[in-house]
Design an enzyme around this catalytic site. Structure first.
Site, short mmCIF file in Angstrom:
data_model
loop_
_atom_site.label_atom_id
_atom_site.label_comp_id
_atom_site.label_asym_id
_atom_site.label_seq_id
_atom_site.Cartn_x
_atom_site.Cartn_y
_atom_site.Cartn_z
N SER A 145 -19.05 54.19 10.64
CA SER A 145 -20.99 53.61 9.69
C SER A 145 -21.87 52.86 10.60
O SER A 145 -22.80 53.62 11.16
CB SER A 145 -20.21 52.46 9.02
OG SER A 145 -21.35 52.65 7.85
N ASP B 191 -18.46 57.13 4.21
CA ASP B 191 -17.90 56.30 5.27
C ASP B 191 -16.43 56.12 5.96
O ASP B 191 -16.31 55.97 5.31
CB ASP B 191 -18.69 54.94 3.72
CG ASP B 191 -19.38 54.14 4.91
OD1 ASP B 191 -17.98 53.16 5.97
OD2 ASP B 191 -19.49 53.36 5.34
#
Length: 303
Positions: A60, A172
């Site tokens: 991320s 993610d």
């Protein structure tokens, strides 16, 4: 990428002699949106104390900052950019069946800050971790286009639309690797330092919006993964950023200072780990030289 989703970095074979010749820290930078600016404080302290970084793995926001640093962009320039960045700079609201926003604008940010666009052009070996929404397994990128890999790693479920790469639907990386220590190890790191900033939203009490619901659910799941990813690290840093919300981008300086404080506290341990690694490398080199001399002596004796 391999069949298991772990990509191979071609042209950079890693063996024991190569690693021992270049001791350094493998950094595993976790996700956490604005909290992730704490990674910059860690990098600041490492630069000030000349702590070598040999590999970087990012999830991320950790993938964005890790890639920027690995590209050779000056740290101060990265920090200045982060001090002024806001949600609109990398995201655009676009409600769809799969998310509330698109992170296509990350491409523009990468063009503005990064010195490289491909993994192969980076100065420091990098791994970017995303999650395959079909299999639930991690997908680790170490070659090819940086923008697509980073967008996938940053596609937080419920907020951003998933990113399609080939036949994969990706989200993610924090879902499967809150701090990607395994990816750093797989790059060849012999000393892995994880940096975890958490996914809690910074607010107390019951959630008041859908993002808080999702982020707290993800955070609860991550708590049960601690043992899995921590065992791949020699050391885990946890900057004190619990008061920051995911979107407190205007508090970047607080996050940076928290990261720097955590790194300073860990310096004695890090320097000890590097010293032990250097001693082990010197001992291995001495043993190999002794063996070479023995073989030479035997060859001369039987000549």
């Amino acid at each position: 990428m391999t069949a298991h989703g772990h990509a191979e970095r071609k042209g950079h074979p890693v063996d024991s002699l190569n690693v021992s010749a270049q001791p350094g820290i493998g950094l595993a930078l976790g996700g956490g949106f604005a909290r992730g600016f704490a990674h910059l404080g860690v990098l600041q302290v490492f630069e000030q104390h000349q702590i070598p970084i040999s590999q970087i793995a990012g999830t991320s926001v950790g993938s964005i900052l890790g890639a920027a640093y690995a590209s050779g962009a000056p740290l101060e320039r990265i920090i200045e950019t982060c001090r002024t960045i806001r949600f609109r700079d990398f995201a655009r609201w676009r409600v769809s069946r799969l998310g509330l926003a698109s992170n296509h604008r990350l491409g523009n940010l990468i063009e503005h800050v990064f010195h490289s666009r491909q993994f192969e052009d980076l100065r420091i070996p990098l791994a970017v971790v995303a999650t395959d929404l079909t299999t639930g397994e991690p997908v680790v990128f170490t070659q090819g286009n940086l923008v697509d890999a980073i967008r996938a790693s940053c596609a937080f479920p419920g907020l951003f639309e998933p990113v399609e790469i080939g036949t994969r639907c990706l989200a993610d990386g924090g879902l499967v690797a809150p701090a990607p220590t395994r990816a750093a190890r797989d790059l060849g790191a012999t000393i892995v330092v994880g940096i975890s900033v958490g996914m809690q939203d910074g607010h107390r009490g019951a959630p008041t919006n859908i993002f808080q619901v999702v982020s707290r659910a993800v955070s609860a799941a991550q708590k049960h993964q601690l043992e899995v990813w921590e065992r791949h690290a020699e050391l885990v840093l946890r900057p004190d950023v619990q008061s920051l919300a995911w979107d407190d981008f205007d508090r970047a300086e607080e996050a940076i200072q928290a990261g720097a404080a955590a790194a300073r506290r860990a310096l004695p341990r890090i320097e000890k780990l590097l010293g032990q690694r250097k001693d082990a490398a010197l001992a291995l080199e001495a043993r190999l030289e002794a063996e070479d001399r023995s073989y030479l002596w035997l060859a001369e004796a039987h000549g």
